[in-house]
Design a protein around this motif. Structure first.
Motif, PDB file in Angstrom:
ATOM      1  N   VAL A 123      19.204  71.665  51.138  1.00  0.00           N
ATOM      2  CA  VAL A 123      20.855  72.188  51.251  1.00  0.00           C
ATOM      3  C   VAL A 123      21.005  71.427  50.201  1.00  0.00           C
ATOM      4  CG1 VAL A 123      20.646  73.343  53.289  1.00  0.00           C
ATOM      5  CG2 VAL A 123      20.970  70.393  52.975  1.00  0.00           C
ATOM      6  N   THR A 124      20.666  69.723  49.694  1.00  0.00           N
ATOM      7  CA  THR A 124      21.103  69.570  48.728  1.00  0.00           C
ATOM      8  C   THR A 124      20.869  69.828  47.587  1.00  0.00           C
ATOM      9  OG1 THR A 124      20.497  66.808  50.514  1.00  0.00           O
ATOM     10  CG2 THR A 124      21.887  66.703  48.059  1.00  0.00           C
ATOM     11  N   LEU A 125      20.302  69.684  47.007  1.00  0.00           N
ATOM     12  CA  LEU A 125      19.806  70.251  45.451  1.00  0.00           C
ATOM     13  C   LEU A 125      21.014  71.752  45.478  1.00  0.00           C
ATOM     14  CD1 LEU A 125      16.145  70.740  45.541  1.00  0.00           C
ATOM     15  CD2 LEU A 125      17.842  69.281  43.889  1.00  0.00           C
ATOM     16  N   LEU A 126      21.330  72.733  46.563  1.00  0.00           N
ATOM     17  CA  LEU A 126      21.605  73.472  46.757  1.00  0.00           C
ATOM     18  C   LEU A 126      23.898  73.611  45.931  1.00  0.00           C
ATOM     19  CD1 LEU A 126      20.930  76.644  49.035  1.00  0.00           C
ATOM     20  CD2 LEU A 126      21.065  76.694  46.376  1.00  0.00           C
ATOM     21  N   GLY A 127      24.223  72.324  46.924  1.00  0.00           N
ATOM     22  CA  GLY A 127      25.608  71.577  47.155  1.00  0.00           C
ATOM     23  C   GLY A 127      25.969  70.880  45.888  1.00  0.00           C
ATOM     24  N   GLY A 128      24.394  69.810  46.010  1.00  0.00           N
ATOM     25  CA  GLY A 128      25.386  68.564  45.313  1.00  0.00           C
ATOM     26  C   GLY A 128      24.726  68.562  43.829  1.00  0.00           C
ATOM     27  N   VAL A 129      23.906  69.710  43.416  1.00  0.00           N
ATOM     28  CA  VAL A 129      23.373  69.622  42.015  1.00  0.00           C
ATOM     29  C   VAL A 129      23.512  70.698  41.734  1.00  0.00           C
ATOM     30  CG1 VAL A 129      21.085  69.718  40.870  1.00  0.00           C
ATOM     31  CG2 VAL A 129      21.185  68.523  42.667  1.00  0.00           C
ATOM     32  N   VAL A 130      23.369  72.510  42.083  1.00  0.00           N
ATOM     33  CA  VAL A 130      23.808  73.454  41.254  1.00  0.00           C
ATOM     34  C   VAL A 130      25.114  73.634  41.355  1.00  0.00           C
ATOM     35  CG1 VAL A 130      23.004  76.253  41.509  1.00  0.00           C
ATOM     36  CG2 VAL A 130      20.918  74.400  42.120  1.00  0.00           C
ATOM     37  N   LEU A 131      25.611  73.773  42.429  1.00  0.00           N
ATOM     38  CA  LEU A 131      27.056  73.461  42.765  1.00  0.00           C
ATOM     39  C   LEU A 131      27.962  72.538  42.186  1.00  0.00           C
ATOM     40  CD1 LEU A 131      29.425  75.842  43.764  1.00  0.00           C
ATOM     41  CD2 LEU A 131      29.743  73.340  46.104  1.00  0.00           C
ATOM     42  N   LEU A 132      27.566  71.838  41.958  1.00  0.00           N
ATOM     43  CA  LEU A 132      28.162  70.686  41.018  1.00  0.00           C
ATOM     44  C   LEU A 132      28.316  70.664  39.825  1.00  0.00           C
ATOM     45  CD1 LEU A 132      29.501  67.800  41.218  1.00  0.00           C
ATOM     46  CD2 LEU A 132      28.225  66.862  41.509  1.00  0.00           C
ATOM     47  N   ASN A 133      26.644  71.600  39.316  1.00  0.00           N
ATOM     48  CA  ASN A 133      26.698  71.215  38.071  1.00  0.00           C
ATOM     49  C   ASN A 133      27.549  72.766  37.101  1.00  0.00           C
ATOM     50  OD1 ASN A 133      25.477  69.112  36.732  1.00  0.00           O
ATOM     51  ND2 ASN A 133      24.105  69.466  38.417  1.00  0.00           N
ATOM     52  N   LEU A 134      27.778  73.761  38.237  1.00  0.00           N
ATOM     53  CA  LEU A 134      28.011  74.457  37.441  1.00  0.00           C
ATOM     54  C   LEU A 134      29.832  74.346  37.576  1.00  0.00           C
ATOM     55  CD1 LEU A 134      27.111  77.261  39.404  1.00  0.00           C
ATOM     56  CD2 LEU A 134      25.978  77.801  37.266  1.00  0.00           C
ATOM     57  N   LEU A 135      29.982  73.995  38.148  1.00  0.00           N
ATOM     58  CA  LEU A 135      31.921  73.106  38.443  1.00  0.00           C
ATOM     59  C   LEU A 135      31.949  72.740  36.788  1.00  0.00           C
ATOM     60  CD1 LEU A 135      32.738  72.607  42.402  1.00  0.00           C
ATOM     61  CD2 LEU A 135      33.383  75.070  41.227  1.00  0.00           C
ATOM     62  N   GLY A 136      31.591  71.710  37.316  1.00  0.00           N
ATOM     63  CA  GLY A 136      31.038  70.614  35.810  1.00  0.00           C
ATOM     64  C   GLY A 136      31.090  71.542  34.253  1.00  0.00           C
ATOM     65  N   ILE A 137      29.992  72.068  34.537  1.00  0.00           N
ATOM     66  CA  ILE A 137      29.931  73.407  32.810  1.00  0.00           C
ATOM     67  C   ILE A 137      31.394  73.813  32.790  1.00  0.00           C
ATOM     68  CG2 ILE A 137      28.782  74.954  32.237  1.00  0.00           C
ATOM     69  CD1 ILE A 137      26.096  73.698  33.635  1.00  0.00           C
ATOM     70  N   ILE A 138      31.826  74.518  33.962  1.00  0.00           N
ATOM     71  CA  ILE A 138      33.746  74.674  33.919  1.00  0.00           C
ATOM     72  C   ILE A 138      33.982  74.247  33.110  1.00  0.00           C
ATOM     73  CG2 ILE A 138      34.645  76.261  34.924  1.00  0.00           C
ATOM     74  CD1 ILE A 138      32.698  77.596  36.726  1.00  0.00           C
ATOM     75  N   GLY A 139      34.556  72.863  33.961  1.00  0.00           N
ATOM     76  CA  GLY A 139      35.331  71.987  32.959  1.00  0.00           C
ATOM     77  C   GLY A 139      34.811  71.517  31.251  1.00  0.00           C
ATOM     78  N   MET A 140      33.411  71.906  31.410  1.00  0.00           N
ATOM     79  CA  MET A 140      33.435  70.903  30.108  1.00  0.00           C
ATOM     80  C   MET A 140      33.821  72.291  29.045  1.00  0.00           C
ATOM     81  SD  MET A 140      29.808  69.297  29.686  1.00  0.00           S
ATOM     82  CE  MET A 140      28.797  70.214  31.187  1.00  0.00           C
ATOM     83  N   ILE A 141      33.311  73.378  29.615  1.00  0.00           N
ATOM     84  CA  ILE A 141      34.347  74.827  28.931  1.00  0.00           C
ATOM     85  C   ILE A 141      35.577  74.911  28.665  1.00  0.00           C
ATOM     86  CG2 ILE A 141      34.400  76.800  28.954  1.00  0.00           C
ATOM     87  CD1 ILE A 141      31.742  77.333  30.804  1.00  0.00           C
ATOM     88  N   LEU A 142      35.439  74.257  29.579  1.00  0.00           N
ATOM     89  CA  LEU A 142      37.832  74.080  29.833  1.00  0.00           C
ATOM     90  C   LEU A 142      38.052  73.133  28.763  1.00  0.00           C
ATOM     91  CD1 LEU A 142      38.400  75.641  33.432  1.00  0.00           C
ATOM     92  CD2 LEU A 142      38.763  76.943  30.515  1.00  0.00           C
ATOM     93  N   ARG A 143      37.680  72.540  29.147  1.00  0.00           N
ATOM     94  CA  ARG A 143      38.405  70.975  28.158  1.00  0.00           C
ATOM     95  C   ARG A 143      37.620  69.942  27.432  1.00  0.00           C
ATOM     96  NH1 ARG A 143      42.734  70.944  29.396  1.00  0.00           N
ATOM     97  NH2 ARG A 143      42.809  68.840  28.379  1.00  0.00           N
ATOM     98  N   ALA A 144      36.457  70.653  26.713  1.00  0.00           N
ATOM     99  CA  ALA A 144      35.268  69.848  25.747  1.00  0.00           C
ATOM    100  C   ALA A 144      35.612  70.641  24.494  1.00  0.00           C
ATOM    101  CB  ALA A 144      34.102  69.097  25.822  1.00  0.00           C
ATOM    102  N   ASP A 145      36.408  72.125  24.816  1.00  0.00           N
ATOM    103  CA  ASP A 145      35.931  73.029  24.371  1.00  0.00           C
ATOM    104  C   ASP A 145      34.016  73.432  23.384  1.00  0.00           C
ATOM    105  OD1 ASP A 145      39.039  73.927  23.782  1.00  0.00           O
ATOM    106  OD2 ASP A 145      38.979  72.305  22.272  1.00  0.00           O
ATOM    107  N   LEU A 146      33.987  73.906  24.581  1.00  0.00           N
ATOM    108  CA  LEU A 146      32.661  74.527  24.488  1.00  0.00           C
ATOM    109  C   LEU A 146      31.720  75.379  24.549  1.00  0.00           C
ATOM    110  CD1 LEU A 146      30.327  71.282  25.935  1.00  0.00           C
ATOM    111  CD2 LEU A 146      30.369  71.771  23.351  1.00  0.00           C
ATOM    112  N   GLY A 147      31.232  76.419  23.754  1.00  0.00           N
ATOM    113  CA  GLY A 147      30.457  77.469  24.842  1.00  0.00           C
ATOM    114  C   GLY A 147      29.636  77.241  25.824  1.00  0.00           C
ATOM    115  N   VAL A 148      29.749  78.355  26.557  1.00  0.00           N
ATOM    116  CA  VAL A 148      29.156  78.463  27.738  1.00  0.00           C
ATOM    117  C   VAL A 148      27.778  77.162  27.166  1.00  0.00           C
ATOM    118  CG1 VAL A 148      27.798  79.949  29.359  1.00  0.00           C
ATOM    119  CG2 VAL A 148      29.947  80.506  28.243  1.00  0.00           C
TER     120      VAL A 148
END
Length: 196
Positions: A123-148
Protein backbone atom coordinates in the motif's frame (compact mmCIF):
# COMPACT_ATOMS: atom_id res chain seq x y z
CA UNK A 1 -11.81 9.09 26.95
CA UNK A 2 -13.50 12.47 26.59
CA UNK A 3 -13.80 14.08 23.12
CA UNK A 4 -11.56 16.95 24.25
CA UNK A 5 -8.76 14.62 25.34
CA UNK A 6 -9.18 12.60 22.15
CA UNK A 7 -8.94 15.78 20.07
CA UNK A 8 -5.91 16.94 22.05
CA UNK A 9 -4.14 13.64 21.43
CA UNK A 10 -4.95 13.83 17.71
CA UNK A 11 -3.65 17.41 17.50
CA UNK A 12 -0.43 16.33 19.20
CA UNK A 13 -0.02 13.46 16.74
CA UNK A 14 -0.64 15.76 13.77
CA UNK A 15 1.85 18.34 15.07
CA UNK A 16 4.43 15.64 15.79
CA UNK A 17 4.29 14.28 12.27
CA UNK A 18 4.42 17.76 10.75
CA UNK A 19 7.63 18.15 12.79
CA UNK A 20 8.99 14.80 11.62
CA UNK A 21 8.47 15.81 7.99
CA UNK A 22 10.27 19.10 8.68
CA UNK A 23 13.19 17.34 10.39
CA UNK A 24 13.59 15.00 7.42
CA UNK A 25 14.12 18.16 5.35
CA UNK A 26 17.43 18.66 7.18
CA UNK A 27 18.85 15.70 5.28
CA UNK A 28 20.55 17.25 2.23
CA UNK A 29 18.61 17.03 -1.03
CA UNK A 30 20.20 15.57 -4.15
CA UNK A 31 19.47 16.87 -7.66
CA UNK A 32 20.55 14.07 -10.02
CA UNK A 33 21.70 15.04 -13.50
CA UNK A 34 20.65 18.65 -12.89
CA UNK A 35 17.04 17.64 -12.31
CA UNK A 36 14.91 20.65 -11.31
CA UNK A 37 13.14 18.55 -8.65
CA UNK A 38 15.47 17.35 -5.88
CA UNK A 39 15.40 13.92 -4.26
CA UNK A 40 14.64 14.38 -0.56
CA UNK A 41 13.98 12.26 2.53
CA UNK A 42 10.73 14.13 3.19
CA UNK A 43 8.64 11.72 1.14
CA UNK A 44 9.46 9.11 3.81
CA UNK A 45 7.73 11.39 6.33
CA UNK A 46 4.69 11.56 4.04
CA UNK A 47 4.52 7.76 3.85
CA UNK A 48 4.96 7.41 7.62
CA UNK A 49 2.23 9.97 8.34
CA UNK A 50 -0.32 7.93 6.40
CA UNK A 51 0.88 4.51 7.55
CA UNK A 52 0.95 5.45 11.24
CA UNK A 53 -1.78 8.08 11.66
CA UNK A 54 -4.21 6.97 8.97
CA UNK A 55 -5.70 8.91 6.09
CA UNK A 56 -7.33 11.89 7.78
CA UNK A 57 -4.72 12.65 10.45
CA UNK A 58 -1.85 11.82 8.09
CA UNK A 59 -3.12 14.26 5.46
CA UNK A 60 -3.75 16.92 8.13
CA UNK A 61 -0.15 16.57 9.37
CA UNK A 62 1.10 17.17 5.84
CA UNK A 63 -1.24 20.15 5.36
CA UNK A 64 0.06 21.68 8.61
CA UNK A 65 3.61 21.22 7.30
CA UNK A 66 2.75 22.85 3.95
CA UNK A 67 0.94 25.68 5.75
CA UNK A 68 4.21 26.42 7.56
CA UNK A 69 6.17 26.28 4.29
CA UNK A 70 3.83 28.68 2.44
CA UNK A 71 4.65 31.87 4.41
CA UNK A 72 8.36 31.26 3.96
CA UNK A 73 9.59 28.94 6.70
CA UNK A 74 12.57 27.10 5.15
CA UNK A 75 11.29 23.62 5.99
CA UNK A 76 11.65 21.94 2.63
CA UNK A 77 14.89 20.12 1.89
CA UNK A 78 17.61 22.57 0.97
CA UNK A 79 16.06 25.29 3.14
CA UNK A 80 13.35 26.14 0.65
CA UNK A 81 10.05 27.74 1.57
CA UNK A 82 7.59 30.42 0.51
CA UNK A 83 4.81 30.57 -2.02
CA UNK A 84 7.31 30.37 -4.88
CA UNK A 85 7.87 26.65 -4.31
CA UNK A 86 4.21 26.07 -5.17
CA UNK A 87 4.79 27.60 -8.60
CA UNK A 88 7.96 25.64 -9.38
CA UNK A 89 8.58 22.26 -11.02
CA UNK A 90 8.10 20.38 -7.74
CA UNK A 91 4.52 21.64 -7.24
CA UNK A 92 3.04 18.30 -8.28
CA UNK A 93 4.93 16.57 -5.50
CA UNK A 94 3.97 19.21 -2.93
CA UNK A 95 0.29 19.03 -3.85
CA UNK A 96 0.63 15.26 -3.94
CA UNK A 97 2.04 15.03 -0.40
CA UNK A 98 -1.29 15.21 1.49
CA UNK A 99 -3.02 13.13 -1.19
CA UNK A 100 -0.38 10.40 -0.90
CA UNK A 101 -0.52 10.44 2.91
CA UNK A 102 -4.31 10.12 2.76
CA UNK A 103 -4.13 7.27 0.24
CA UNK A 104 -1.55 5.33 2.27
CA UNK A 105 -3.61 5.85 5.42
CA UNK A 106 -6.90 4.73 3.90
CA UNK A 107 -5.33 1.62 2.40
CA UNK A 108 -3.54 0.85 5.67
CA UNK A 109 -6.87 1.06 7.49
CA UNK A 110 -8.43 -1.23 4.90
CA UNK A 111 -5.68 -3.82 5.56
CA UNK A 112 -7.06 -4.36 9.03
CA UNK A 113 -5.13 -5.18 12.17
CA UNK A 114 -2.55 -6.22 13.12
CA UNK A 115 -0.33 -4.26 10.75
CA UNK A 116 1.57 -6.60 8.43
CA UNK A 117 4.80 -5.66 6.67
CA UNK A 118 4.24 -7.20 3.23
CA UNK A 119 0.82 -5.61 2.58
CA UNK A 120 2.16 -2.46 4.26
CA UNK A 121 4.93 -2.26 1.66
CA UNK A 122 2.34 -2.79 -1.07
CA UNK A 123 0.00 0.00 0.00
CA UNK A 124 2.92 2.36 0.62
CA UNK A 125 4.26 1.64 -2.86
CA UNK A 126 0.84 2.38 -4.36
CA UNK A 127 0.10 5.56 -2.44
CA UNK A 128 3.53 6.87 -1.54
CA UNK A 129 5.45 5.97 -4.70
CA UNK A 130 3.16 5.39 -7.70
CA UNK A 131 0.51 8.02 -6.87
CA UNK A 132 2.98 10.61 -5.59
CA UNK A 133 5.26 10.26 -8.61
CA UNK A 134 2.33 10.46 -11.04
CA UNK A 135 1.26 13.75 -9.44
CA UNK A 136 4.88 14.91 -9.52
CA UNK A 137 5.13 14.06 -13.21
CA UNK A 138 1.97 16.07 -13.93
CA UNK A 139 3.52 19.01 -12.07
CA UNK A 140 6.73 18.77 -14.13
CA UNK A 141 4.74 18.65 -17.36
CA UNK A 142 2.81 21.78 -16.36
CA UNK A 143 5.55 23.81 -14.65
CA UNK A 144 8.83 22.64 -16.22
CA UNK A 145 7.54 22.55 -19.80
CA UNK A 146 8.50 18.90 -20.18
CA UNK A 147 6.82 16.47 -22.51
CA UNK A 148 5.23 13.35 -21.02
CA UNK A 149 8.20 11.13 -21.90
CA UNK A 150 10.74 13.63 -20.60
CA UNK A 151 8.79 14.03 -17.35
CA UNK A 152 8.78 10.27 -16.81
CA UNK A 153 12.52 10.18 -17.46
CA UNK A 154 13.02 13.05 -15.00
CA UNK A 155 11.01 11.19 -12.34
CA UNK A 156 12.80 7.86 -12.86
CA UNK A 157 15.74 8.63 -10.51
CA UNK A 158 13.27 9.05 -7.63
CA UNK A 159 11.83 5.55 -7.89
CA UNK A 160 14.63 3.34 -6.47
CA UNK A 161 14.98 5.53 -3.39
CA UNK A 162 11.21 5.73 -3.00
CA UNK A 163 10.99 1.94 -3.03
CA UNK A 164 13.60 1.78 -0.25
CA UNK A 165 11.62 4.41 1.70
CA UNK A 166 8.41 2.37 1.29
CA UNK A 167 10.15 -0.68 2.79
CA UNK A 168 11.58 1.38 5.67
CA UNK A 169 8.15 2.91 6.26
CA UNK A 170 6.47 -0.49 6.52
CA UNK A 171 8.98 -1.78 9.07
CA UNK A 172 8.77 1.41 11.14
CA UNK A 173 4.97 1.37 10.98
CA UNK A 174 4.94 -2.28 12.07
CA UNK A 175 7.00 -1.39 15.15
CA UNK A 176 4.91 1.65 16.02
CA UNK A 177 1.60 -0.19 15.62
CA UNK A 178 2.91 -3.07 17.73
CA UNK A 179 3.90 -0.62 20.49
CA UNK A 180 0.78 1.56 20.19
CA UNK A 181 -2.13 -0.57 18.94
CA UNK A 182 -5.24 1.32 17.94
CA UNK A 183 -3.51 4.26 16.24
CA UNK A 184 -5.46 3.38 13.11
CA UNK A 185 -8.85 1.79 13.48
CA UNK A 186 -9.46 -0.77 10.77
CA UNK A 187 -12.73 -0.79 8.86
CA UNK A 188 -13.73 -3.98 10.69
CA UNK A 189 -13.21 -2.28 14.07
CA UNK A 190 -15.21 0.76 12.97
CA UNK A 191 -18.05 -1.50 11.77
CA UNK A 192 -18.07 -3.44 15.04
CA UNK A 193 -18.15 -0.17 17.03
CA UNK A 194 -21.08 1.07 14.93
CA UNK A 195 -23.05 -2.12 15.62
CA UNK A 196 -22.31 -2.11 19.36
Amino acid sequence: MSPQRHTGRELAQIATFAGIIAVLGLIPAVAPFGNAVPITAQSLGIMLAGAILGGRRGALAVLVFLALVAPGLPLLAGGRGGLGVFAGPSVGYLIGYPIAAYAVGVMTSAMGTPYRVAPGIGVTLLGGVVLLNLLGIIGMILRADLGVGAAFVAAAPFVPGDIVKAVICAFVAKGVHAAYPGLIRSRRTKRADALA
